[in-house]
Design a protein around this motif. Structure first.
Motif, PDB file in Angstrom:
ATOM      1  N   UNK A 151      -7.783 -70.466 -16.247  1.00  0.00           N
ATOM      2  CA  UNK A 151      -7.321 -71.159 -17.300  1.00  0.00           C
ATOM      3  C   UNK A 151      -8.214 -71.599 -18.559  1.00  0.00           C
ATOM      4  N   UNK A 152      -9.617 -71.445 -18.108  1.00  0.00           N
ATOM      5  CA  UNK A 152     -10.569 -71.578 -19.060  1.00  0.00           C
ATOM      6  C   UNK A 152     -10.472 -70.444 -20.113  1.00  0.00           C
ATOM      7  N   UNK A 153     -10.303 -69.421 -19.657  1.00  0.00           N
ATOM      8  CA  UNK A 153     -10.392 -67.943 -20.454  1.00  0.00           C
ATOM      9  C   UNK A 153      -9.039 -68.378 -21.453  1.00  0.00           C
ATOM     10  N   UNK A 154      -8.017 -68.608 -20.752  1.00  0.00           N
ATOM     11  CA  UNK A 154      -6.815 -68.794 -21.491  1.00  0.00           C
ATOM     12  C   UNK A 154      -6.949 -69.596 -22.864  1.00  0.00           C
ATOM     13  N   UNK A 155      -7.621 -70.985 -22.317  1.00  0.00           N
ATOM     14  CA  UNK A 155      -7.585 -72.163 -23.511  1.00  0.00           C
ATOM     15  C   UNK A 155      -8.520 -71.588 -24.607  1.00  0.00           C
ATOM     16  N   UNK A 156      -9.630 -70.912 -24.160  1.00  0.00           N
ATOM     17  CA  UNK A 156     -10.644 -70.515 -25.265  1.00  0.00           C
ATOM     18  C   UNK A 156     -10.265 -69.075 -25.939  1.00  0.00           C
ATOM     19  N   UNK A 157      -9.200 -68.744 -25.533  1.00  0.00           N
ATOM     20  CA  UNK A 157      -8.742 -67.413 -26.223  1.00  0.00           C
ATOM     21  C   UNK A 157      -9.394 -66.017 -25.830  1.00  0.00           C
ATOM     22  N   UNK A 158     -10.262 -66.122 -24.478  1.00  0.00           N
ATOM     23  CA  UNK A 158     -11.120 -65.031 -24.054  1.00  0.00           C
ATOM     24  C   UNK A 158     -10.286 -64.419 -23.191  1.00  0.00           C
ATOM     25  N   UNK A 159      -9.003 -64.830 -22.730  1.00  0.00           N
ATOM     26  CA  UNK A 159      -8.242 -64.062 -21.913  1.00  0.00           C
ATOM     27  C   UNK A 159      -7.801 -62.655 -22.617  1.00  0.00           C
ATOM     28  N   UNK A 216      -5.285 -59.582 -23.195  1.00  0.00           N
ATOM     29  CA  UNK A 216      -4.248 -58.722 -22.667  1.00  0.00           C
ATOM     30  C   UNK A 216      -4.357 -57.277 -23.452  1.00  0.00           C
ATOM     31  N   UNK A 237      -5.493 -56.629 -26.756  1.00  0.00           N
ATOM     32  CA  UNK A 237      -6.804 -57.055 -27.066  1.00  0.00           C
ATOM     33  C   UNK A 237      -7.926 -56.171 -26.753  1.00  0.00           C
TER      34      UNK A 237
END
Lengths: 816, 181
Positions: A56-64, A66, A69
């Motif tokens: 979740x934290x990676x997703x909301x900070x844009x660090x996830x 894909x 990327x």
């Protein structure tokens, strides 16, 4: 409305009902459930709690990260573009690549005649081996069968150059007559899509001279005889459903390269890494061991990524240019060239006595497979085998289907997998039958509905034996209906004051499976670190639903630690154990059980070391709170101490590990009830959905907020199917729907209020009592909305999407 | 050509060609938070803020960013110190695959900067250009309303005592219970 009691229901011991409740040696009610599987809610440390989604934290900070990327990790990356057929049916006679090849920045152009492009027949469906789908496609196609078929591909320095080069490629075709209508396609003189030598692994009932990919039929009892009885009403409904696009947020993307160990590696957005590895090995004739498929974070799949849709083209380009290649689809390609939900037309018949006893059901489904057969037969069979089992006491049932090729885009796996079509037919039809007989539709359905203890053999109607007849060991359907009725206000529907407005409420029962009975495998491996933490390697694929989090919760519950103490690495075929992949609602049920077994295996070793350190017999010991403790003496040792002792001990050392694998003939259905509250304007046919309620029984919900998210997202897709989706084509098969602006995907402002109710049951065959939840909620809104509109204005909507124009026309027909 | 802009508080300069799109330039330079969903400005997955305005970067020529202040999701908060909007998305499980979430968050942040106490209808209206396929939007809308509430409380603390705006959030009593779970 009175609540039904056991007494009101049809007697199970009647001659007709007997067959359904007969004991089956293969499917006894009793299940040898592991002792630790059934925990009361107050004893679950890590289950049924809202553990934060691990990324979740990676997703909301844009660090996830894909697939796309990862591009920056490859400085010499080539960008690929696919050249697609602009004719619906033809033979490629020439491809002129000279202009494209001479452009600056173009590395290579590949065509069907190049050495790097194998001519092997294969199926793109990511299914078990051998695929229950025909091998009918090639990497690049000389015989094109729809507008969008790939005929060539380019690799260039930038995506823009690749696109420009692709536009400079001239393709010549010998055009053939095309066919776009399923009925026409089955006629003897219709254009033929496949010659006999163009298909291997053909499926049962295939007749390619009639463009039939498959025909199947199955029967329980004697349906014709039942329809001829003089004490029955015969009802018939014809229905049809359109193409639906997956609209995956992340377009299909793959990066193909050869790593420093000479391994062909694919960073790829897939639901099926192991199947993709096997299929690539087949198509390119390289050993399975030489291919590595690494699934990074995936921007959702919904079945679209249960397909090896683009990896072979990326592989061919990579072999040709000898540098990493990225192939990323455009949104236009997603809509017209990749995969969709199969359009179908269906006829549903039933024979019912005056008192509401159903004596026969007969469902015919004809599926438009489009140009290729990926998931054609298997999706079509699920039309009947998911919805018909809702009525297990019906003594005579027949289900028949045809899967037909046309020169349109190919259907494939999509969330629900045939069940949305089937539920529309069965649940709208049954509602109509009840209304015709003057019986309350909900009462009618709940009286006939499946319940705990039933033996569901309808789901095996197409199989030769009853090995897979499902004993229903958990069923919360009755409670789903009851709580859904309360939430939607079934008994208290106030009519609007305006004379032209009418309000109605509709309900549809829903069922699905949990994995494919007898055709799944999940495996997992746990390794303990010396600090008391664990690495969990699991083949099960998280496509965004939160499965990695669920895995960590299941393992933590067994090991007695926190989910945070478990590092999950999922789906890299070089590292993680085998898994069939994330489809068929299998991940929690199959892969989750494999994780549980791996954790139990590791726990045995924790107890062994705990016993050593505490000097107490293992039988006294249990895990919990990050410790191994004695239930006798209260003495305890924490996992970190065990980790250090096991790793660095004096006399004996080991890395504590656990292995688990799971395969089963079981596939317990989750159940649900979808409710729709609608107001219809009788003058214009316009209708407004006031509220959606979905009550779902997924067994024990391992992470309730994530389970609710599945229900809400499933309803979103179902709402679109019911009211706004669909792909359009012109007379020559050219796609007219190629972007979100044409496609009616519901936006925030299009959604009525939604309420989700999780009804907890306990499925003894599932991990800690869990069943599946991913697909179930896609099945309900089309029939529930059709039923609600019938409740409001007395017309039956049988075509999707349901539009105001169609409702108005139906009202006019009713008045005429 | 050469452009200069401020991205997440840092001055940056890029060599670009006139036809380059902002999304591509951002992604090529390591700002991969914004996602490529459709290339036609129809899905919102590439949403960033330019001079405070939520903007679809996939249809924005990069020259428009010359001299501008750009904010991307990377500039908001870190995993250990999330921006209230990010925190609300995490706490409400308002995310699944996550591909649309950076755009959703940038759009939500822009909304709350302009209208700190939106009603549910206003949140839905503001987010209507941003598509999500996984969540059914319910938890996303709840997250934005909760972020509004929390940011209102923060303002209260900083300003020393304005009344809480909870009543204005349009959150129904029932849904508030779920939000608080």
């Amino acid at each position: 409305m009175s609540k039904p009691t056991e007494r009101d229901r049809p007697d199970d011991t009647t001659e007709e009902g007997e067959r359904r409740v007969a004991d089956s040696e293969q499917s006894p009610m009793e299940w040898d459930e592991p002792e630790n599987n059934r925990k009361p809610s107050d004893e679950r440390e890590n289950l049924t709690t809202d553990v934060e989604k691990d990324d979740a934290r990676k997703i909301v900070t844009g660090e996830a990260q894909y697939t796309a990327d990862y591009s920056r990790q490859f400085p010499d990356l080539a960008h690929g573009t696919v050249v697609r057929s602009d004719v619906a049916h033809g033979i490629v006679t020439d491809i002129n690549t000279s202009k494209a090849e001479s452009m600056d920045g173009v590395y290579a152009v590949v065509t069907p005649w190049d050495d790097a492009v194998p001519n092997t027949l294969y199926s793109s469906s990511g299914q078990s081996y051998p695929e229950p789908s025909p091998w009918d496609m090639r990497v690049l196609r000389r015989h094109v069968r729809f507008v969008g078929d790939p005929v060539a591909a380019v690799a260039a320095e930038t995506g823009e150059i690749a696109d420009r080069a692709a536009r400079a490629i001239e393709v010549e075709y010998e055009e053939r007559d095309a066919v776009f209508d399923v009925e026409r396609a089955m006629e003897p003189d219709a254009p033929r899509l496949f010659e006999d030598d163009e298909v291997e692994n053909a499926q049962s009932g295939a007749e390619y001279e009639r463009n039939l990919e498959s025909h199947f039929e199955g029967e329980i009892g004697d349906v014709e005889q039942a329809f001829e009885r003089d004490d029955v009403h015969v009802h018939e409904t014809e229905l049809d459903t359109p193409y639906q696009s997956h609209c995956v947020p992340e377009p299909h993307t793959t990066i193909a390269y050869t790593d420093e160990d000479d391994r062909y590696t694919f960073i790829t957005a897939t639901q099926v890494p192991n199947h993709t590895r096997r299929q690539l090995a087949h198509v390119f004739d390289v050993p399975i061991r030489d291919i590595r498929v690494d699934k990074p974070r995936v921007g959702a799949g919904f079945g679209a990524k249960q397909e090896m849709a683009i990896e072979p083209i990326a592989f061919a380009l990579h072999l040709e240019v000898d540098r990493p290649v990225k192939l990323e689809m455009t949104r236009q390609e997603e809509f017209y060239a990749l995969r969709s939900r199969h359009p179908m037309d269906m006829t549903m018949r039933s024979a019912v006595t005056e008192d509401g006893t159903i004596v026969a059901m007969d469902l015919y489904a004809r599926s438009n497979a489009g140009a290729y057969g990926t998931h054609g037969m298997t999706v079509a069979t699920n039309v009947g085998t998911k919805a018909l089992p809702l009525y297990p006491r019906v003594p005579n049932i027949r289900f028949e289907g045809d899967v037909v090729h046309t020169n349109l885009p190919m259907g494939a796996a999509m969330r629900g997998y045939g069940a949305p079509q089937g539920h529309f037919a069965v649940e709208a039809h049954m509602d109509e039958v009840a209304r015709d007989l003057g019986i309350d539709p909900i009462e009618f359905k709940r009286q006939n509905a499946i319940r705990k203890g039933d033996l569901d053999d309808v789901s095996t109607i197409l199989k030769d034996d009853d090995r897979f007849a499902r004993r229903i060991r958990s069923c919360g359907l009755e409670e789903c209906i009851e709580r859904g009725m309360d939430a939607i206000g079934w008994d208290d529907v106030e009519q609007p004051e305006e004379d032209n407005l009418h309000r109605g409420v509709g309900m549809a029962m829903c069922a699905q499976g949990s994995g494919v009975a007898g055709k799944e495998l999940g495996a997992a491996k746990l390794m303990m670190n010396e600090d008391g933490s664990f690495h969990l390697h699991v083949g099960g694929v998280d496509t965004g639903t939160g499965n990695d989090t669920m895995f960590s919760q299941v393992a933590a519950e067994v090991l007695g630690c926190r989910p945070d103490d478990i590092v999950v690495k999922s789906s890299d075929t070089d590292i993680t154990p085998f898994d069939y992949g994330s489809y068929a609602s299998s991940t929690t049920y199959i892969s989750g059980t494999a994780v549980k077994k791996a954790a139990e295996d590791a726990k045995d070793r924790l107890l062994y070391w705990g016993s050593k350190l505490l000097e107490e017999p293992e039988a006294n010991l249990e895990t919990g709170n990050g410790e191994v403790y004695s239930e006798e003496t209260d003495a305890s040792v924490d996992l970190e101490e065990i980790g250090y002792e096991a790793t660095y001990g004096h006399d004996e050392r080991e890395q504590i590990m656990g292995d688990g694998h799971h395969s089963t003939d079981e596939s317990p259905p989750p159940f649900g009830a979808q409710f729709v509250d609608v107001t219809v304007d009788e003058e214009t046919g316009e209708f407004e959905l006031n509220k959606l309620v979905y009550a779902a029984d997924c067994g024990v919900a391992i992470n309730p907020p994530l389970a609710e998210g599945q229900v809400e997202g499933g309803q979103h897709m179902s709402l679109e199917y019911a009211t706004s989706g669909g792909l359009e084509f012109d007379d020559e098969g050219n796609p007219q729907t190629t972007g979100f602006r044409q496609y009616g995907m519901p936006r925030t402002t299009d959604h009525p209020p939604m309420e989700t109710i999780l009804v907890e049951t306990h499925e003894p065959t599932g991990p800690f009592g869990a069943k599946s939840i991913g697909e179930l909620p896609t099945n309900g809104i089309p029939p529930a909305l059709s039923n609600a509109i019938s409740d409001a204005v007395g017309v039956r909507m049988t075509s999707l999407p349901i539009t105001a124009t169609d409702v108005k026309a139906a009202i006019e027909r009713r008045e005429a | 050509m050469h452009i200069e802009c401020t991205i997440n508080g840092n001055e940056r300069s890029f060599e670009v060609s006139k036809s380059d799109l902002l999304l591509d330039v951002l992604r090529q330079n390591g700002y991969t938070g914004a996602k490529r969903g459709c290339d036609t400005g129809a899905c919102g997955m590439c949403t960033v803020q330019i001079d405070g305005e939520p903007t679809m970067s996939c249809i924005t020529p990069v020259v428009k960013a010359d001299g501008a202040t750009i904010e991307t999701v990377e500039g908001l908060g870190t995993q250990d110190d999330l921006h209230p909007v990010q925190q609300a998305f995490v706490d409400n499980s308002a995310l699944q695959c996550g591909f649309c979430i950076p755009g959703m968050i940038m759009r939500s942040k822009a909304l709350l900067e302009e209208n700190p106490s939106p009603s549910e209808a206003e949140v839905r209206e503001a987010l209507s250009d941003n598509l999500c396929r996984c969540t059914g939007y319910k938890k996303i809308v709840e997250a934005v309303l909760e972020a509004s509430e929390r940011m209102g409380e923060q303002t209260v603390a900083a300003d020393g005592g304005y009344s809480c705006r909870c009543e204005d959030t349009g959150l129904e009593v029932d849904s508030r219970g779920e939000t608080d779970r």
